[in-house]
Structure formats: structure tokens, C-alpha cells
Design a protein around this motif. Structure first.
Motif, PDB file in Angstrom:
ATOM      1  N   UNK A 168      18.018  35.877  97.713  1.00 38.80           N
ATOM      2  CA  UNK A 168      19.327  35.424  97.225  1.00 38.80           C
ATOM      3  C   UNK A 168      19.269  34.019  96.631  1.00 38.80           C
ATOM      4  N   UNK A 169      18.138  33.708  95.989  1.00 35.69           N
ATOM      5  CA  UNK A 169      17.991  32.423  95.326  1.00 35.69           C
ATOM      6  C   UNK A 169      17.571  31.289  96.229  1.00 35.69           C
ATOM      7  N   UNK A 170      17.331  31.566  97.500  1.00 33.69           N
ATOM      8  CA  UNK A 170      17.019  30.496  98.452  1.00 33.69           C
ATOM      9  C   UNK A 170      15.527  30.154  98.506  1.00 33.69           C
ATOM     10  N   UNK A 171      14.687  31.026  97.956  1.00 32.63           N
ATOM     11  CA  UNK A 171      13.242  30.771  98.000  1.00 32.63           C
ATOM     12  C   UNK A 171      12.860  29.901  96.811  1.00 32.63           C
ATOM     13  N   UNK A 172      12.601  28.632  97.054  1.00 32.90           N
ATOM     14  CA  UNK A 172      12.401  27.647  95.996  1.00 32.90           C
ATOM     15  C   UNK A 172      10.939  27.345  95.717  1.00 32.90           C
ATOM     16  N   UNK A 202      17.760  20.772  94.836  1.00 31.68           N
ATOM     17  CA  UNK A 202      18.327  20.947  93.495  1.00 31.68           C
ATOM     18  C   UNK A 202      17.332  20.599  92.394  1.00 31.68           C
ATOM     19  N   UNK A 203      16.225  19.927  92.749  1.00 31.20           N
ATOM     20  CA  UNK A 203      15.221  19.555  91.746  1.00 31.20           C
ATOM     21  C   UNK A 203      14.066  20.552  91.669  1.00 31.20           C
ATOM     22  N   UNK A 204      14.174  21.655  92.400  1.00 27.26           N
ATOM     23  CA  UNK A 204      13.069  22.612  92.466  1.00 27.26           C
ATOM     24  C   UNK A 204      12.802  23.268  91.116  1.00 27.26           C
ATOM     25  N   UNK A 208      11.072  18.314  90.464  1.00 24.75           N
ATOM     26  CA  UNK A 208      11.170  17.284  89.445  1.00 24.75           C
ATOM     27  C   UNK A 208      11.656  16.000  90.103  1.00 24.75           C
ATOM     28  N   UNK A 209      10.950  14.923  89.902  1.00 28.61           N
ATOM     29  CA  UNK A 209      11.248  13.614  90.492  1.00 28.61           C
ATOM     30  C   UNK A 209      10.907  13.582  91.980  1.00 28.61           C
ATOM     31  N   UNK A 210      11.661  14.330  92.812  1.00 33.53           N
ATOM     32  CA  UNK A 210      11.406  14.291  94.260  1.00 33.53           C
ATOM     33  C   UNK A 210      12.067  15.472  94.966  1.00 33.53           C
ATOM     34  N   UNK A 211      11.547  15.776  96.154  1.00 32.48           N
ATOM     35  CA  UNK A 211      12.128  16.815  97.006  1.00 32.48           C
ATOM     36  C   UNK A 211      13.399  16.281  97.653  1.00 32.48           C
ATOM     37  N   UNK A 212      14.412  17.118  97.739  1.00 28.48           N
ATOM     38  CA  UNK A 212      15.637  16.782  98.471  1.00 28.48           C
ATOM     39  C   UNK A 212      15.980  17.940  99.390  1.00 28.48           C
ATOM     40  N   UNK A 213      16.814  17.680 100.362  1.00 26.82           N
ATOM     41  CA  UNK A 213      17.187  18.713 101.323  1.00 26.82           C
ATOM     42  C   UNK A 213      17.844  19.903 100.631  1.00 26.82           C
ATOM     43  N   UNK A 214      18.664  19.628  99.596  1.00 23.59           N
ATOM     44  CA  UNK A 214      19.352  20.705  98.880  1.00 23.59           C
ATOM     45  C   UNK A 214      18.418  21.408  97.890  1.00 23.59           C
TER      46      UNK A 214
END
Length: 317
Positions: free
Chosen positions: A58-62, A155-157, A147-153
Motif C-alpha cells: 500500500x505504498x509503505x515499502x520505501x 517523504x524524500x524516498x 534525496x538529501x536525507x532520511x526522515x521518519x515520514x
């Protein structure tokens, strides 16, 4: 006079609009990041088979999953600095590497971490060993690019296939198998130092390698390294095996275990557990074992049909 002022205001307004468009275009151009061009020299993080891709669940696997034998070397895809190295309940043993192109890569579910925060790593340097720690249903490497850095959400994956090419589920990948000439030149020294699968790094002798291969062919018991906080119950769930069988295999008088302790995981009972092979689906396993897909889901507490190569599937209580 009024017409002159009016024309002046109109000209000024147009000039302002053009300036904003120009600046906006410059900003968009400056923020453009072409992942494929920035990573042509990267190497795959591990040898193995792709068992899951970006955007599933469901889009959660980044990220992507690469499965191989426990202990398979995990490599830094490019030079960089280790920004995090720790144990996570979800990622298990995990290492984060920040690269010069601004991306940050994640290597999760490791059996062992071979780098600490702040360490500088070279492309092709072994930074860990493949395992099944954390929230994992089988031995594999979970790899992410941000991109740039990992975040908890997250969003940069970014989809790793944008960096490595259009691979797909079930494809085999090799660390030093990419065709880019830059990669072949850059990794030649690494191959000489570590060997094509990292045997020299582990200081294994030829006899040790032969013994390991023999064990693999004979499907002998595997070894699990106890992680901090793990219990026999946790391990039994991970390997779909009862606690008593693990205790008997290791001659344990109690359920007390210590971090870094080696535990033998007994062979699976083919009447109770099925080891997922390439090309298997829940439907094909259910048909082979005269079960329904829902029965398999109930036995294994699965929320969807996603399974991974080398995952153990309960087929009987």
C-alpha cells in the motif's frame, strides 16, 4: 503626463513579472535532481535476488529487498560517511550512509554492523552482513535511497531502480555486475582486497568455504546471533519454530539467552513449514498443500499476499 506615468507603471510591472519568472526558472533548475545521472557509478549493495520492490504494501515499502544467505556481505554503494549505526525495532541492525551527491542510503535488517557513526567508507567497503533482525520475515537486505536525507515520514524516498536500472521482482543482482566502465575500474581494487563476495574480509580459509558450501547443500541447521532485547519467544516466532525445539537443539536448561549468543535453529519440519522459493505465491503454495489462501494467511497472521524468497510459511499447526 498621465499617459507617460501609466506606460511607466505598465513597463515596470512587466519587468517585475519577467524577473520573477527568470528567478523562478533558476530556482527550479537548481532544485532539479537526476538520480540516474548521479548514480551511474554506484554498485549494488549486495548479491542476491530481488524479493520486494519500491511502493508495495500500500505504498509503505520505501525501498527494495535483496535476499541471499545469512551473513552475505553488504557493501556501501558509494563512498560517504556513516550518519547512523544502531539497532531499531523495525529496521533491526541498520546503517545510514550520507554520500557526496547529497543522497542518504539505508541498509537494514543486518545480522551484524561493521561500521560506526562518523566512519568514512569507500565504495565497495563491507559495512555489514545480511540478516533478519528487526521487523523481518526472512534473511534479506532492505535498501533505501533518500534525496538529501532520511526522515521518519520518508517523504524524500527515491525508487532504487531509478539508480540501478529497470530490474524486477525475482531478478538476480551482483554487486560488481553492473556494466558501467567506471564501476569496473573503480571496483577492481575492491575485488582484489575483499573478494567477489567478501570471503577475504571474513578471513575464511578455502576449507571453511568448502564446509560452508557443503552445509548449504545439505540444508543443515542455521545459526542465529541473539540481538539485544531478544527472547526465545521472539526467535521462535521469527523462524516459525516452537521454543522447546530451539532449547533442545542448543541443550538449554532454561529460556535465558544472552546478546551475541549463537543459537542453532533446527531444520524445518516439511510437514509443518514451507520454505518459499523463487516464483512461489500464496496461491501456488495453497494449491500444492491442499489449503486455501485464507488458511495460509490465518496460520501465518498475514495481512496481504506478500511473501519473500526464503521466508518460512506455516502450512500446519
Amino acid at each position: 503626463m498621465k499617459d507617460y506615468i501609466k506606460r511607466l507603471l505598465i513597463a515596470g510591472g512587466l519587468a517585475l513579472c519577467v524577473s520573477l519568472l527568470f528567478l523562478g526558472g533558476k530556482t527550479i533548475k537548481a532544485e532539479t535532481f537526476n538520480i540516474s545521472s548521479e548514480t551511474t557509478h554506484w554498485i549494488w549493495p549486495a548479491d542476491g535476488v530481488i524479493t520486494d520492490t519500491f511502493g508495495t504494501r500500500n505504498g509503505k515499502h520505501k525501498g527494495i529487498d535483496i535476499a541471499a544467505e545469512s551473513g552475505t556481505p553488504v557493501y556501501a554503494v558509494d563512498q560517504g560517511t556513516i550518519t547512523r549505526s544502531y539497532y531499531s525495532g523495525s529496521y533491526g541492525h541498520v546503517i545510514f550512509v550520507k554520500h557526496k551527491n547529497g543522497t542518504e542510503t539505508v541498509y537494514a535488517h543486518l545480522q551484524e554492523r561493521l561500521g560506526e557513526e562518523g566512519d568514512e567508507v569507500e565504495q565497495g567497503e563491507v559495512i555489514g552482513k545480511m540478516g533478519s533482525t528487526g521487523n523481518s520475515s526472512g534473511v534479506h537486505l532492505h535498501f533505501e535511497i533518500h534525496k538529501h536525507e532520511w526522515t521518519y515520514e520518508k517523504e524524500n524516498a527515491l525508487d532504487p531502480f531509478l539508480a540501478f536500472g529497470p530490474e524486477s521482482l525475482g531478478d538476480s543482482v551482483e554487486v560488481f555486475g553492473r556494466e558501467d566502465s567506471a564501476v569496473n575500474i573503480r571496483t577492481a581494487a575492491v575485488l582484489n582486497e575483499f573478494g567477489s563476495r567478501g570471503q577475504n574480509y571474513d578471513h575464511e580459509s578455502e576449507e571453511d568455504e568448502n564446509n560452508s558450501a557443503k552445509k548449504t547443500e545439505e540444508h543443515e541447521s542455521i545459526t542465529h546471533i541473539v540481538q539485544s532485547g531478544e527472547t526465545l519467544w521472539d526467535i521462535s516466532i521469527q523462524y516459525k519454530m516452537d521454543v522447546i525445539s530451539i532449547q533442545e537443539a542448543n541443550k538449554l536448561d532454561s529460556d535465558h539467552i544472552e546478546p551475541e549468543q549463537s543459537l542453532i535453529i533446527p531444520d524445518i519440519d516439511p510437514d509443518k513449514v514451507y520454505l518459499v522459493k523463487r516464483g512461489d505465491t500464496l496461491s501456488s503454495i495453497a494449491e500444492e498443500k491442499n489449503l486455501t489462501v485464507q488458511e495460509l494467511k490465518d496460520l501465518n497472521m498475514l495481512n496481504d499476499d506478500t511473501i519473500q524468497i526464503n521466508e518460512r510459511i506455516m502450512i500446519s499447526n
